[in-house]
Design a protein around this motif. Structure first.
Motif, mmCIF file in Angstrom:
data_model
loop_
_atom_site.group_PDB
_atom_site.id
_atom_site.type_symbol
_atom_site.label_atom_id
_atom_site.label_comp_id
_atom_site.label_asym_id
_atom_site.label_seq_id
_atom_site.Cartn_x
_atom_site.Cartn_y
_atom_site.Cartn_z
ATOM 1 N N ASP A 233 -56.796 -57.918 35.983
ATOM 2 C CA ASP A 233 -56.909 -56.972 34.871
ATOM 3 C C ASP A 233 -57.566 -57.657 33.676
ATOM 4 O O ASP A 233 -56.918 -58.434 32.976
ATOM 5 C CB ASP A 233 -55.520 -56.472 34.439
ATOM 6 N N SER A 234 -58.834 -57.361 33.464
ATOM 7 C CA SER A 234 -59.515 -57.912 32.297
ATOM 8 C C SER A 234 -59.055 -57.166 31.047
ATOM 9 O O SER A 234 -59.061 -55.932 31.031
ATOM 10 C CB SER A 234 -61.032 -57.776 32.440
ATOM 11 N N PRO A 235 -58.639 -57.904 30.013
ATOM 12 C CA PRO A 235 -58.181 -57.236 28.790
ATOM 13 C C PRO A 235 -59.309 -56.462 28.101
ATOM 14 O O PRO A 235 -60.450 -56.928 28.058
ATOM 15 C CB PRO A 235 -57.713 -58.391 27.898
ATOM 16 N N THR A 236 -58.965 -55.299 27.592
ATOM 17 C CA THR A 236 -59.916 -54.518 26.797
ATOM 18 C C THR A 236 -59.990 -55.122 25.396
ATOM 19 O O THR A 236 -59.175 -55.992 25.043
ATOM 20 C CB THR A 236 -59.438 -53.057 26.686
ATOM 21 N N SER A 237 -60.907 -54.639 24.600
ATOM 22 C CA SER A 237 -61.001 -55.145 23.229
ATOM 23 C C SER A 237 -59.719 -54.843 22.450
ATOM 24 O O SER A 237 -59.262 -55.666 21.653
ATOM 25 C CB SER A 237 -62.233 -54.571 22.523
ATOM 26 N N GLN A 238 -59.129 -53.672 22.688
ATOM 27 C CA GLN A 238 -57.850 -53.338 22.044
ATOM 28 C C GLN A 238 -56.745 -54.304 22.465
ATOM 29 O O GLN A 238 -55.920 -54.718 21.650
ATOM 30 C CB GLN A 238 -57.421 -51.919 22.395
ATOM 31 N N GLU A 239 -56.721 -54.634 23.744
ATOM 32 C CA GLU A 239 -55.710 -55.572 24.239
ATOM 33 C C GLU A 239 -55.929 -56.968 23.673
ATOM 34 O O GLU A 239 -54.963 -57.681 23.378
ATOM 35 C CB GLU A 239 -55.705 -55.574 25.766
ATOM 36 N N ARG B 27 -52.629 -68.622 24.158
ATOM 37 C CA ARG B 27 -53.545 -67.476 24.166
ATOM 38 C C ARG B 27 -53.422 -66.708 25.496
ATOM 39 O O ARG B 27 -53.480 -65.479 25.522
ATOM 40 C CB ARG B 27 -54.978 -67.986 23.952
ATOM 41 N N VAL B 28 -53.242 -67.448 26.572
ATOM 42 C CA VAL B 28 -53.088 -66.831 27.897
ATOM 43 C C VAL B 28 -51.825 -65.967 27.936
ATOM 44 O O VAL B 28 -51.853 -64.823 28.394
ATOM 45 C CB VAL B 28 -53.057 -67.899 29.007
ATOM 46 N N ASP B 29 -50.725 -66.513 27.427
ATOM 47 C CA ASP B 29 -49.472 -65.748 27.405
ATOM 48 C C ASP B 29 -49.606 -64.506 26.534
ATOM 49 O O ASP B 29 -49.094 -63.437 26.891
ATOM 50 C CB ASP B 29 -48.321 -66.621 26.911
ATOM 51 N N ALA B 30 -50.287 -64.629 25.404
ATOM 52 C CA ALA B 30 -50.486 -63.474 24.518
ATOM 53 C C ALA B 30 -51.285 -62.384 25.233
ATOM 54 O O ALA B 30 -50.977 -61.193 25.097
ATOM 55 C CB ALA B 30 -51.182 -63.904 23.230
ATOM 56 N N LYS B 31 -52.267 -62.771 26.022
ATOM 57 C CA LYS B 31 -53.042 -61.788 26.788
ATOM 58 C C LYS B 31 -52.168 -61.116 27.850
ATOM 59 O O LYS B 31 -52.267 -59.906 28.064
ATOM 60 C CB LYS B 31 -54.250 -62.447 27.442
ATOM 61 N N CYS B 32 -51.322 -61.891 28.505
ATOM 62 C CA CYS B 32 -50.419 -61.306 29.507
ATOM 63 C C CYS B 32 -49.497 -60.275 28.867
ATOM 64 O O CYS B 32 -49.301 -59.185 29.407
ATOM 65 C CB CYS B 32 -49.595 -62.401 30.184
ATOM 66 N N ILE B 33 -48.957 -60.611 27.714
ATOM 67 C CA ILE B 33 -48.068 -59.686 27.015
ATOM 68 C C ILE B 33 -48.824 -58.420 26.629
ATOM 69 O O ILE B 33 -48.343 -57.298 26.857
ATOM 70 C CB ILE B 33 -47.447 -60.350 25.764
ATOM 71 N N ALA B 34 -50.015 -58.588 26.054
ATOM 72 C CA ALA B 34 -50.791 -57.432 25.586
ATOM 73 C C ALA B 34 -51.162 -56.504 26.741
ATOM 74 O O ALA B 34 -51.017 -55.277 26.633
ATOM 75 C CB ALA B 34 -52.044 -57.909 24.859
ATOM 76 N N VAL B 35 -51.620 -57.056 27.835
ATOM 77 C CA VAL B 35 -52.027 -56.226 28.974
ATOM 78 C C VAL B 35 -50.816 -55.550 29.605
ATOM 79 O O VAL B 35 -50.853 -54.355 29.919
ATOM 80 C CB VAL B 35 -52.828 -57.060 30.006
ATOM 81 N N SER B 36 -49.738 -56.287 29.775
ATOM 82 C CA SER B 36 -48.557 -55.668 30.394
ATOM 83 C C SER B 36 -47.986 -54.576 29.492
ATOM 84 O O SER B 36 -47.560 -53.532 29.980
ATOM 85 C CB SER B 36 -47.496 -56.720 30.725
ATOM 86 N N GLU B 37 -48.019 -54.796 28.189
ATOM 87 C CA GLU B 37 -47.485 -53.796 27.260
ATOM 88 C C GLU B 37 -48.332 -52.524 27.247
ATOM 89 O O GLU B 37 -47.807 -51.425 27.366
ATOM 90 C CB GLU B 37 -47.425 -54.393 25.852
#
Length: 171
Positions: A67-73, A87-97
């Protein structure tokens, strides 16, 4: 249930040859590209467990989606990030949320942030309990998994967690 898995759980299961449990338990399993990038850099890239993860990726014929993060994510990841969060963990949180996926992580700080934000989060113990409840692990296989996690990944369950897991077979 749809889950997004971070690198610590993904690598632990790959090192112990238990990646298939993810596919057996969940409807969909994904990760973010940054998790895979971490695994491909440095000394980890030549490890056999990284190849196991690669073979699980959907575009290699497997079940793991990326799952590639969107600009919003990415903006959300920036907002979520703190001094103790990669930064990796923050992306995981954003995408899962944003995609309403349960985040599968064993990072207690990540789990705490998810709970504060109302994002579903599971750790390795909860994952193993679910595998037991769904008949994906026998008592003997649980013992083998715990031993393999200790020997191959340096992972340690507390005595209380071990007792809780084995109690799952008494129900």
């Amino acid at each position: 249930m749809d889950v997004l898995v971070d690198n610590n759980i993904l690598s632990s299961l790959a090192k112990t040859n238990r990646l298939a449990l993810l596919d057996q338990l969940f409807d969909t399993v994904s990760t973010v590209p940054a998790v895979l990038d971490e695994l491909h850099h440095g000394r980890l890239s030549s490890n056999p467990f990284v190849e196991r993860i690669e073979s699980a990726k959907r575009f290699n014929g497997g079940w793991l989606t990326v799952d590639s993060p969107t600009s919003q994510e990415l903006e959300l990841a920036d907002a979520v990030a703190d001094h103790a969060l990669s930064r990796v963990d923050a992306k995981c949180i954003a995408v899962s949320e944003t995609r309403e996926k349960t985040l599968l992580t064993d990072d207690s700080h990540v789990g705490q942030i998810c709970r504060q934000r109302g994002t579903a989060v599971w750790d390795l113990k909860l994952f193993v309990e679910a595998c037991i409840q769904h008949g994906l692990l026998t008592e003997a296989e649980l013992g083998d998994l715990i031993t393999d996690l200790e020997e191959d990944d340096g992972y340690r369950f507390s005595e209380q967690d071990r007792d809780d897991l084995f109690t799952g077979f008494d129900r």
